[in-house]
Design an enzyme around this catalytic site. Structure first.
Site, PDB file in Angstrom:
ATOM      1  N   CYS A 187       0.412  -6.809  17.960  1.00  0.00           N
ATOM      2  CA  CYS A 187       1.598  -6.067  17.588  1.00  0.00           C
ATOM      3  C   CYS A 187       3.058  -6.930  18.149  1.00  0.00           C
ATOM      4  CB  CYS A 187       1.795  -4.690  18.380  1.00  0.00           C
ATOM      5  SG  CYS A 187       1.550  -4.917  20.347  1.00  0.00           S
ATOM      6  N   GLU A 213       3.592  -0.262  30.083  1.00  0.00           N
ATOM      7  CA  GLU A 213       2.445  -0.737  30.753  1.00  0.00           C
ATOM      8  C   GLU A 213       2.488  -1.994  31.455  1.00  0.00           C
ATOM      9  OE1 GLU A 213      -0.890   1.297  27.893  1.00  0.00           O
ATOM     10  OE2 GLU A 213      -0.230  -0.601  27.227  1.00  0.00           O
TER      11      GLU A 213
END
Length: 492
Positions: free
Chosen positions: A299, A473
């Site tokens: 991604c 994250e």
């Protein structure tokens, strides 16, 4: 490249060492229906293993186990949780070669890439082992002086993690690490293409002392059937998903009924900006990292190369030379740089996007076609003169293709970079310090890489904006996703 079958004695030994049942409540067991599913080597199309194929009841059993363990696990001293993570980190480092070989066999990336992922994945356990003992609230005097304000941090509760196939371990440890540190139990559903790495990780965590029921792993080919009942179950308190935006939108809608805490790490369409004053050697090196990490199946992969018109030809030729020199083959073979794409669907999509761009005027500098009769290989490709209407400028390519378009001014470059519904990461190459900050501030992305081709770091917050999702994250921010804040007002 070669397409010989790679399964020799050493490969078979690594595969045979992996437990392939569901891991629920500390026990390995078959699916309730005894169903199994195949795991395929994408370099050959060969079935290399079979794993349990969970159904809806298996998913609920996993949530049962996590729910039963939550109170006890939340009360476990932070230092104990930290030590489990630290031991897990050390075990991952010690067994990096076997874990890397396993990952290469089920996912396709080269052994060098797999080893790099193991190192990256392990770092999340080390980082969050250090964060576990630093969870803190605050104490303050109310503005009127009459009372005291106390805040405390407590675990969110049972979590559901859905991880992708492109980084089978790192996307797991990035979620599992902070959950363990915060005192949350969890159910993990790995991608059906790559369940073996997650099962190997479950065994490793158990060996490191993680109590039964804290981590539960269920592989399934029937994801909607298994996941929706869990998302709608009142016992689940947190959902974290890494994958496509389309699936993420469905999960967010389902999660609304229970008002779950949700983290979404979704699609990207990363612009790679090269200004006229850029160090072209550094820009080409950064482009190779940003584009070809994980065969372009990331991604964070550079999806659109926006290059100043004055240096576009030189940049394109240099990049084509580097891309054309890459060696394709099975990831276990010596000297291989580029493995296969994950499956035929992925390869076909890349072919369609390239054909669309060429059909609207793009020119192929190198590559531009599938390679070989077995496996799902696609040649590293550089396209120049890609027109604004080309599909690959709007869609994630998820493959080894670099489309180059040009700009003339800084404002034009920013407008082109931001002309997307996605906003995960952007790459910027310039030697002008003032421009670096202007562009970084103007980019509509959650992350910016300045003069470097890799942005991911366990010590930094990873995540995007717009249709690339929400939540972070890694970094000090990463553990906050697994903690609730409770306020206590104290009368004196």
């Amino acid at each position: 490249m070669t397409t010989s079958t790679p399964i020799g004695a050493s490969e078979r030994a690594v595969l045979d060492a992996v437990r392939t049942g569901l891991f629920i409540g500390g026990q390995w067991r078959p699916a309730a229906t005894s169903a199994v599913m195949d795991v395929e080597d994408p370099a050959t199309g060969q079935v290399i293993a079979q794993v349990a194929d969970a159904g809806a009841q298996d998913g609920l059993d996993a949530l049962d186990a996590a729910s039963r363990k939550q109170k006890e696990w939340a009360a476990t001293p932070p230092r104990d949780r930290a030590e489990i993570l630290r031991r897990s980190y050390e075990l991952m480092v010690d067994r990096a070669d076997d874990l890397a070989l396993l990952m290469t066999l089920e996912m396709g990336k080269s052994l060098a890439e797999s080893r790099a992922e193991i190192a990256y994945a392990a770092e999340f356990f080390r980082w969050f082992s250090e964060e576990a003992v630093r969870i803190a609230g605050r104490w303050s005097v109310a503005p009127n002086g009459a009372t005291r304000l106390l805040t405390m941090k407590q675990p969110v509760g049972p979590c559901l993690f859905i991880t992708p196939w492109n980084f089978p371990l790192a996307m797991g440890t990035r979620k599992i690490g902070p959950a363990i540190a915060a005192g949350c139990t969890m159910v993990v559903k790995p991608a059906p293409q790559t369940p073996l790495s997650m099962y190997a990780l479950a065994s490793l965590l158990a060996e490191a002392g993680l109590p039964d029921g804290v981590l539960n792993v269920i592989s399934t080919s029937r994801t909607p059937e298994v996941i929706e009942p869990l998302v709608r179950d009142h016992r689940l308190r947190k959902l974290s998903f890494t994958g496509s935006t389309a699936v993420g939108q469905k999960l967010v809608a389902q999660s609304a009924s229970q008002l779950l805490r949700v983290s979404m790490e979704l699609g990207g369409n990363a612009p790679f900006l090269v200004f006229d004053d850029a160090d072209l050697d550094a820009a080409v090196e950064g482009a190779m990292l940003a584009k070809m990490r994980n065969i372009g199946e990331a991604c964070t992969a550079a999806n659109r190369f926006l290059v100043h018109h004055s240096v576009a030809e030189e940049f394109g030729n240099r990049l084509a030379g580097r891309m054309g020199a890459l060696k394709l083959g099975h990831g276990t073979e010596e000297g291989v740089d580029v493995g296969p794409l994950i499956d035929s669907k992925a390869r076909d999509k890349v072919s369609e996007l390239v054909a669309d761009a060429v059909g609207t005027g793009a020119r192929v500098l190198v590559g531009g076609s599938p390679v070989g009769e077995r496996g799902y290989f696609y040649a590293p490709t550089v396209l120049t003169g890609v027109e604004p209407g080309a599909r690959m400028l709007a869609e994630e390519i998820f493959g080894p293709v670099a489309p180059i378009t040009t700009f003339q001014t800084e404002d034009e470059a920013l407008a082109m970079a931001n002309d997307t519904q996605f906003g995960l990461v952007a790459y910027v190459f310039t030697r002008d310090v003032s421009r670096s900050f202007r562009v970084a501030e103007g980019l509509e992305t959650g992350m910016v890489a300045l003069n470097q081709g890799i942005v991911s770091n366990p010590a930094a917050p990873f995540g995007g904006v717009k249709h690339s999702g929400f939540g972070r994250e890694g970094g000090t921010e990463g553990i906050e996703e697994y903690l609730e804040t409770k306020y206590v007002g104290i009368a004196l």
